[in-house]
Scaffold this motif. Sequence first.
Motif, PDB file in Angstrom:
ATOM      1  N   TYR A 313      74.365  23.491 -23.991  1.00 25.74           N
ATOM      2  CA  TYR A 313      74.438  22.661 -22.796  1.00 25.74           C
ATOM      3  C   TYR A 313      74.918  21.268 -23.150  1.00 25.74           C
ATOM      4  CZ  TYR A 313      72.349  26.487 -20.279  1.00 25.74           C
ATOM      5  OH  TYR A 313      72.148  27.709 -19.722  1.00 25.74           O
ATOM      6  N   ALA A 314      74.415  20.743 -24.235  1.00 21.79           N
ATOM      7  CA  ALA A 314      74.795  19.382 -24.593  1.00 21.79           C
ATOM      8  C   ALA A 314      76.255  19.319 -25.041  1.00 21.79           C
ATOM      9  CB  ALA A 314      73.872  18.863 -25.686  1.00 21.79           C
ATOM     10  N   ILE A 325      63.487  15.223 -26.093  1.00 23.30           N
ATOM     11  CA  ILE A 325      63.467  16.634 -26.497  1.00 23.30           C
ATOM     12  C   ILE A 325      62.830  16.788 -27.873  1.00 23.30           C
ATOM     13  CG2 ILE A 325      64.951  18.639 -27.007  1.00 23.30           C
ATOM     14  CD1 ILE A 325      66.952  17.564 -24.994  1.00 23.30           C
ATOM     15  N   ALA A 326      61.999  17.815 -27.999  1.00 21.82           N
ATOM     16  CA  ALA A 326      61.495  18.163 -29.325  1.00 21.82           C
ATOM     17  C   ALA A 326      62.135  19.462 -29.776  1.00 21.82           C
ATOM     18  CB  ALA A 326      59.979  18.314 -29.286  1.00 21.82           C
ATOM     19  N   VAL A 327      62.273  19.614 -31.069  1.00 25.95           N
ATOM     20  CA  VAL A 327      62.862  20.841 -31.619  1.00 25.95           C
ATOM     21  C   VAL A 327      61.819  21.521 -32.493  1.00 25.95           C
ATOM     22  CG1 VAL A 327      64.680  21.783 -33.087  1.00 25.95           C
ATOM     23  CG2 VAL A 327      65.174  19.828 -31.591  1.00 25.95           C
ATOM     24  N   PHE A 328      61.634  22.803 -32.247  1.00 19.92           N
ATOM     25  CA  PHE A 328      60.682  23.592 -33.030  1.00 19.92           C
ATOM     26  C   PHE A 328      61.483  24.704 -33.682  1.00 19.92           C
ATOM     27  CE2 PHE A 328      57.039  26.920 -32.535  1.00 19.92           C
ATOM     28  CZ  PHE A 328      56.742  26.820 -33.877  1.00 19.92           C
ATOM     29  N   THR A 329      61.627  24.644 -34.993  1.00 13.70           N
ATOM     30  CA  THR A 329      62.499  25.634 -35.643  1.00 13.70           C
ATOM     31  C   THR A 329      61.927  26.077 -36.980  1.00 13.70           C
ATOM     32  OG1 THR A 329      64.698  26.021 -36.567  1.00 13.70           O
ATOM     33  CG2 THR A 329      63.886  23.752 -36.657  1.00 13.70           C
ATOM     34  N   THR A 337      70.450  21.403 -33.648  1.00 11.12           N
ATOM     35  CA  THR A 337      70.204  20.969 -32.274  1.00 11.12           C
ATOM     36  C   THR A 337      69.739  19.514 -32.275  1.00 11.12           C
ATOM     37  OG1 THR A 337      69.665  23.202 -31.600  1.00 11.12           O
ATOM     38  CG2 THR A 337      68.841  21.430 -30.201  1.00 11.12           C
ATOM     39  N   ALA A 338      68.828  19.238 -33.193  1.00 12.94           N
ATOM     40  CA  ALA A 338      68.326  17.877 -33.263  1.00 12.94           C
ATOM     41  C   ALA A 338      69.447  16.897 -33.617  1.00 12.94           C
ATOM     42  CB  ALA A 338      67.200  17.801 -34.288  1.00 12.94           C
ATOM     43  N   SER A 339      70.251  17.237 -34.618  1.00 12.48           N
ATOM     44  CA  SER A 339      71.275  16.267 -35.018  1.00 12.48           C
ATOM     45  C   SER A 339      72.363  16.143 -33.949  1.00 12.48           C
ATOM     46  CB  SER A 339      71.863  16.599 -36.394  1.00 12.48           C
ATOM     47  OG  SER A 339      71.949  17.959 -36.601  1.00 12.48           O
ATOM     48  N   ASP A 340      72.741  17.277 -33.317  1.00 13.41           N
ATOM     49  CA  ASP A 340      73.771  17.188 -32.266  1.00 13.41           C
ATOM     50  C   ASP A 340      73.287  16.363 -31.082  1.00 13.41           C
ATOM     51  OD1 ASP A 340      75.258  18.753 -33.913  1.00 13.41           O
ATOM     52  OD2 ASP A 340      75.574  20.389 -32.479  1.00 13.41           O
ATOM     53  N   LEU A 341      72.010  16.559 -30.710  1.00 12.13           N
ATOM     54  CA  LEU A 341      71.467  15.798 -29.585  1.00 12.13           C
ATOM     55  C   LEU A 341      71.471  14.315 -29.916  1.00 12.13           C
ATOM     56  CD1 LEU A 341      68.417  17.975 -28.441  1.00 12.13           C
ATOM     57  CD2 LEU A 341      70.526  17.544 -27.136  1.00 12.13           C
ATOM     58  N   ALA A 342      70.983  14.037 -31.101  1.00 15.76           N
ATOM     59  CA  ALA A 342      70.922  12.634 -31.498  1.00 15.76           C
ATOM     60  C   ALA A 342      72.311  12.025 -31.497  1.00 15.76           C
ATOM     61  CB  ALA A 342      70.267  12.513 -32.869  1.00 15.76           C
ATOM     62  N   ALA A 343      73.281  12.786 -31.989  1.00 13.21           N
ATOM     63  CA  ALA A 343      74.646  12.283 -32.037  1.00 13.21           C
ATOM     64  C   ALA A 343      75.172  11.997 -30.637  1.00 13.21           C
ATOM     65  CB  ALA A 343      75.548  13.288 -32.736  1.00 13.21           C
ATOM     66  N   ARG A 344      74.669  12.733 -29.656  1.00 13.89           N
ATOM     67  CA  ARG A 344      75.134  12.525 -28.285  1.00 13.89           C
ATOM     68  C   ARG A 344      74.257  11.511 -27.546  1.00 13.89           C
ATOM     69  NH1 ARG A 344      78.481  15.432 -25.501  1.00 13.89           N
ATOM     70  NH2 ARG A 344      79.876  16.688 -26.771  1.00 13.89           N
ATOM     71  N   GLY A 345      73.363  10.905 -28.284  1.00 10.28           N
ATOM     72  CA  GLY A 345      72.565   9.839 -27.691  1.00 10.28           C
ATOM     73  C   GLY A 345      71.357  10.306 -26.916  1.00 10.28           C
ATOM     74  N   VAL A 346      70.984  11.584 -27.080  1.00  9.98           N
ATOM     75  CA  VAL A 346      69.777  12.064 -26.407  1.00  9.98           C
ATOM     76  C   VAL A 346      68.592  11.820 -27.336  1.00  9.98           C
ATOM     77  CG1 VAL A 346      68.616  14.073 -25.415  1.00  9.98           C
ATOM     78  CG2 VAL A 346      71.113  13.836 -25.237  1.00  9.98           C
ATOM     79  N   ALA A 361      67.319  17.515 -42.331  1.00  8.34           N
ATOM     80  CA  ALA A 361      68.364  16.564 -41.929  1.00  8.34           C
ATOM     81  C   ALA A 361      67.704  15.262 -41.514  1.00  8.34           C
ATOM     82  CB  ALA A 361      69.168  17.128 -40.764  1.00  8.34           C
ATOM     83  N   GLU A 362      68.542  14.272 -41.463  1.00  8.03           N
ATOM     84  CA  GLU A 362      68.085  12.945 -41.045  1.00  8.03           C
ATOM     85  C   GLU A 362      68.311  12.846 -39.539  1.00  8.03           C
ATOM     86  OE1 GLU A 362      66.546   9.252 -41.826  1.00  8.03           O
ATOM     87  OE2 GLU A 362      67.046  10.702 -43.406  1.00  8.03           O
ATOM     88  N   ILE A 363      67.224  12.777 -38.748  1.00 11.47           N
ATOM     89  CA  ILE A 363      67.399  12.686 -37.297  1.00 11.47           C
ATOM     90  C   ILE A 363      66.917  11.310 -36.840  1.00 11.47           C
ATOM     91  CG2 ILE A 363      66.932  13.770 -35.065  1.00 11.47           C
ATOM     92  CD1 ILE A 363      68.157  15.728 -37.061  1.00 11.47           C
ATOM     93  N   PRO A 364      67.847  10.450 -36.423  1.00 12.33           N
ATOM     94  CA  PRO A 364      67.458   9.104 -36.055  1.00 12.33           C
ATOM     95  C   PRO A 364      66.425   9.108 -34.928  1.00 12.33           C
ATOM     96  CG  PRO A 364      69.833   9.461 -35.718  1.00 12.33           C
ATOM     97  CD  PRO A 364      69.289  10.699 -36.314  1.00 12.33           C
ATOM     98  N   GLY A 365      65.370   8.400 -35.101  1.00 10.18           N
ATOM     99  CA  GLY A 365      64.369   8.217 -34.049  1.00 10.18           C
ATOM    100  C   GLY A 365      63.365   9.330 -33.923  1.00 10.18           C
ATOM    101  N   ALA A 366      63.546  10.437 -34.634  1.00  6.06           N
ATOM    102  CA  ALA A 366      62.660  11.577 -34.440  1.00  6.06           C
ATOM    103  C   ALA A 366      61.544  11.600 -35.476  1.00  6.06           C
ATOM    104  CB  ALA A 366      63.463  12.868 -34.539  1.00  6.06           C
ATOM    105  N   SER A 367      60.334  11.969 -34.992  1.00  8.46           N
ATOM    106  CA  SER A 367      59.268  12.249 -35.951  1.00  8.46           C
ATOM    107  C   SER A 367      59.490  13.651 -36.475  1.00  8.46           C
ATOM    108  CB  SER A 367      57.892  12.208 -35.293  1.00  8.46           C
ATOM    109  OG  SER A 367      57.864  11.238 -34.289  1.00  8.46           O
ATOM    110  N   VAL A 368      59.208  13.848 -37.735  1.00  8.62           N
ATOM    111  CA  VAL A 368      59.398  15.179 -38.319  1.00  8.62           C
ATOM    112  C   VAL A 368      58.047  15.694 -38.790  1.00  8.62           C
ATOM    113  CG1 VAL A 368      60.472  16.468 -40.189  1.00  8.62           C
ATOM    114  CG2 VAL A 368      61.775  14.719 -38.966  1.00  8.62           C
ATOM    115  N   PHE A 369      57.724  16.927 -38.361  1.00  9.25           N
ATOM    116  CA  PHE A 369      56.465  17.545 -38.783  1.00  9.25           C
ATOM    117  C   PHE A 369      56.794  18.811 -39.541  1.00  9.25           C
ATOM    118  CE2 PHE A 369      55.794  15.226 -34.820  1.00  9.25           C
ATOM    119  CZ  PHE A 369      54.768  14.371 -35.160  1.00  9.25           C
TER     120      PHE A 369
END
Lengths: 983, 416
Positions: A313-314, A325-329, A337-346, A361-369
Amino acid sequence: MSTQDNRLSGGLIDRERPLRFRFNGEELQGFQGDTVASALVANGVKLVGRSFKYHRPRGILTAGSEEPNALLTIGEGAYAEPNTRATVAELYDGLSAKSQNHRGPLGFDVMAVNDFLSPFLSAGFYYKTFMWPRAFWEKLYEPIIRKSAGLGALSGEPDPSSYDKGFLHCDLLVIGAGPAGLAAARSAARAGAKVILADEDFRFGGRLNAETYEIDGRPGAVWAEDTAKALAEMENVRLMPRTTVYGAYDHGVYGALERTGDHLPDTDGKPRQVLWRIYTKRALLCAGATERPIAFGDNDRPGVMLASAVRSYANRFAATPGKRIAVFTNNDDGWRTASDLAARGVEVAAVIDPRDGSPRAEIPGASVFMGDAVAGTKGRKAIREITLASGRSLAVDCLAVSGGWNPNLQLTCHQRGKPAWNAEIAAFVPADPLPVGMSVAGAARGALSLQAALTEGQAKAEAALSDLGFKVSGEPVPASSDESFAVTPLWHVKESKRRAWVDLQNDVTVKDVKLAHQEGFLSVEHLKRYTTLGMATDQGKTANVLGLAIMAEQRGISIPEAGTTIFRPPYTPVPIGALAGRARGKDFRPYRLTPSHDWAEEQGAVFVEAGAWMRAQYFPREGETHWRQSVDREVSTTRNSVGVCDVTTLGKVDIQGRDAAEFLNRVYINGFAKLAVGKTRYGMMLREDGIAMDDGTTARLGETHYVMTTTTANAGPVFRHLEFCRQCLWPDLDVHLISTTDGWAQFAVAGPNARKLLQKVVDAEFDISNEGFPFMACGEITVCGGTPARLFRISFSGELAYEIAVPARYGDALIRVLMQAGEEFGVTPYGTEALGVMRIEKGHAAGAELCGTTTAQDLGMGRMVSKKKDCIGNTLSERPELNREDGLRLVGFRPVDKSHALKAGWHFVSKGSPTDMAHDEGWMTSVAFSPSLGHSIGLGFIKSGDTRMGEIVRAVSPATDSDIEVEIVPSHFVDPEGERLRG
Amino acid sequence: MRYSLLKILAEGLKGNTGWTPVWRNPEPREAYDVVIVGAGGHGLATAYYLAKEFGITNVAVLEKGWLGSGNIGRNTTIIRSNYLLPGNEPFYEFSMKLWEGLEQDFNYNAMVSQRGIINLYHNDGQQAAYLRRANAMRMAGADAVMLSQDEVRRLCPFLDFDNARFPIKGGLMQPRGGTVRHDAVAWGYARGADERGVDIIQNCEVTGFQIEDGVCRGVETSRGKISAKKVAVCVAGSSSRVMSLAGMRLPIESHVLQAFVSEGLKPTIPGVVTFGAGHFYVSQSDKGGLVFGGDLDGYNSYAQRGGLPVVEDVCEGGMAVMPMIGRARLLRGWGGIMDMSMDGSPFIDRTSIDGLYFNGGWCYGGFKATPASGFTYAHLIARDEPHPVAAAYRLDRFQRGAMIDEKGMGAQPNLH
Ligand SMILES: Cc1cc2nc3c(=O)[nH]c(=O)nc-3n(C[C@H](O)[C@H](O)[C@H](O)COP(=O)(O)OP(=O)(O)OC[C@H]3O[C@@H](n4cnc5c(N)ncnc54)[C@H](O)[C@@H]3O)c2cc1C
């Protein structure tokens, strides 16, 4: 009007072409290139439907044909199409979509009470109750269940669309136009092979359209577009977008459905869909893979989506399913998904990965668990919050889930092939034996990386082609990055406190799977059938492996030990209208028209279906208001003067050869060896099992030339039987057969004035006087000054009668000539009704008597069986039960009270006997009102009928409440001595 | 364990933890009084009635796959007793009566649903044939109603009355006909038999018979030898293959029959409708799917899958008679192997080998027969004489000329 709040920039949509559509009445906007689902996503719509059993709120889960939730009714009135997956429905201007399966508005479905009753509605609960009181099932329980089950509704109107069918042939069919398919088609096309490339999507490229990969230095989607363009220019390639190859059948035949009009507001009279049968020499399955979810508490909330779908969709549709959005993988691909979303400013709130180790991966702004999992969600109509196994909660409005990928191997199972488990990708992959001629490449085979898909697609295509003798060029494979798909299986999150869904559409939860296990439904098939897992419209594309894995876990065995899931055609559901094509309404089956049809129509004849034939049933004249008046008149006129009937429909078989007489001797019960040239004889033939098969006349036109007639209904079967005898039983006989039923127009001319009429038509040099052309004579003559014809002096009506045949093209002319010639005698045309009346008056057997269970003896023709020769069926006709003393005999019946009308289908019971099966003595086969006798008459079989003349029995019809007395009489009601026909 | 609403409520309240397995998974023993080959509907019903009605419980049912994996789980679930001939009708009516009390009898809801079955007719000849049949049914104690065109229209307004190639003139209706949830029949019988001590042994394929001096003393299986005083075969589509292991040839051919189901839809078709002129019949399941089928594929086969031409042919029949289904989608199709007999009727009989019994030849109509087949087969096994309603189903009937040929098609199995 909504504002497409969730629209991003870019994407493969055409912003120059905005489209209006309605969802549940609300007017919304999207763009050309959207699906209904992507447009809903862009408009921020989350709640799109209700689940099957618990009526839980549901949102869009996927971006493809595996969608279990977003099933809408698209279109209005008779055009309404229920259960349409919003994720594959292309948006068009004016489209109207409605959600399904709720009572009251979608947001306040009263049926949602089911959800609160869920403890009592676990898997298979209905097998354990609703049994008392017995009558309540049909009256109460079932109607309620039926009403609440089902998804969308049919309009109840005839489908207004048209559908077409076609056939295609190719060297290589490539199924799926993702990277593997495109690479395959490209190299096959360059080798000069006839290639068909089909994809269910309206845009070629598969995952490339949804990803940010590069191929040969270009964005993947651009490479796909360029490749498709190049292919489109090649003559040996047929590109079929919007085409689902839905089934793999024997001998390399594939079924495909092309949606030619579903994306248009109006098909303009053109077919909506075309059903293709594709005959292939080789096929290459490049159908990609489908992401699967992970089961955790309340994982069915709107806003919980597959990670790849969120990416689609993005990236492709420029629409984000959420703002946070959170990503569970459990696999590396989910991180994209996380990196593409972040790249699109979501905003990516978090990435949760149950695997240990460092973030992938390095996802700007996201907490990683890492080492954590989602165990629950909140939010009634859309997700608001997720709870992790570690106890932490996060506010989100969308959760992207990836549990790994399942190859789309459905077509490899269509001939009952079984997939094998591949531990590396934790999924089933295609296994031998594949359908003959099929190979598999790319993600469909479990090769999940892009480079592998490109390499395999090309290599498999080249292998298939060299197999077929093509020279392949061996050019370099397009180059791309080779990303990681590493996965550690996680099927369901054990820390979940609430129900976790496995099959979203059928509302099957982890608990249900466990219950099935607890109750002993261990085999996969039992699991499926007991819980309904995988039985929904998505055939379990996102659910099956999950369910199987959970069952395996319960049983403490490995997944492959627990079983495999196989798939049946079709890959995705196919409209029944498309499968039927144009064969509906009056075009269901072809019509066969007799040579006099046009003429009969001019006369105002009423027609009746006789198999594929349309025959004139009767010819009403002015002033006649009831069919009986017309029929009575036709009979009387024929019996008193002359009538003409088109009997072309009776089967005709031309039999020639030195051994033709011997051949006839073997197929008929009576002898034909001594039949003189120029003579006709009535014959009866048996099936191999001794039962009467058919009757008719055979005329000997020459030393080695016969013409046989059969009944209308048996024209085909008798010809087939004769051919079987000739080719398989007696290949040594010199005899040849041709069916000439359609070759000759044939008319019965019957009645005391028949000869006088014919003398006006038959050329003068042919003597057709009683002496020159006696009863049962036949010959080749000419009519109307030289037109070739055949004349037979045979009679079905019992009158002085002839049948005259001319080549079919003269049939129309001949009926007009006959009628004109007959004018002075007051000739009448007669139809099948009068024909039937006259044959019943004469006691001739027809279809109702030759019903496939009666013997020659039953029909009163036992004495016809020649003892001097053998014939087909002779031996078996001698079996004792077929020769019982009290066997059935065909006799006549007349009502004791002449005012009664008899009915075919009545049974006979002796006077004084009860009306039950033990006392059933036979049945009425045919009835007519005899104008000659002035009352109703019937033919029928009754036990020992021939010895019971004059006995009065009861004709009973408990089904229609009648019971009258009838007398057993000889079956020749009119002219029993047969004087008229010899006259 | 007895099932009831109360039990469901009680279990629901305690988290559904108390449900126990519906059947055991026992290891085969060395010997049984009766070994039944094939855990399809008929095999399981036979075991159930042997135990319940005839007190024979030292019984094993051997199944090569999972129980119910054969035609019992593949059919279109129609039950009816609308037969014509005296050899058949009392048997099927007996079966119908058993259906009517089955759920209470085995305490399992098999969803016996008597929503009625309508056979459409299109001309006078067919009408007469149906009236003859309706009367035969009534004389055997079954129900049958002749419907006029208007009455059919009232029940099924969605049929094509105005534009049909073969106009609908009326129908034969059996109000007590209907459908039954097929899997539940297998499970209910299995549960009932298991409860009474019958061993149902899955994944146990019979690979041979132990025959000594013309007497059958047991079977060889993929899980070893099992002795039995009596061996009762009922393997439906596998009949000819299994009986060949005993050196017997049967008057049976194997053919594929396909069936289809549509996506789930809100209720639209009330009962069962059959359109003989176009090889199409349909009903709607409780889940909402249209369950439909048509003719055999036509050629002999052991492959449980069908070809595309028949799929299209069946859908053509469907669109011809009810054009409203055009936008419903076919969801799944499958095929089953039919044990097509030479006259279209079944066998329940002893064989020339002492101690070996045979039940088969069900063609595409054996589901509705399940209760009666089980009951009368159990009767035959227990008493060594045929039950009166199944007395005509003898293997020697072709030799005697006592065929039971409902359709009058003769010894051409693919036409029955
Ligand atoms: C598509 C379709 C539609 C149908 N529709 C109807 C309908 O609407 N109404 C109706 O009345 N009938 C219908 N039938 C027919 C009906 O399903 C069958 O006649 C009936 O189920 C057969 O009896 P069964 O249940 O015992 O057979 P099955 O269930 O086939 O049982 C036979 C069992 O024997 C097992 N077996 C085979 N070989 C061996 C071996 N060597 N060792 C151990 N076990 C073995 C098989 O695995 C199988 O489980 C339909 C059939 C099909 C395929």
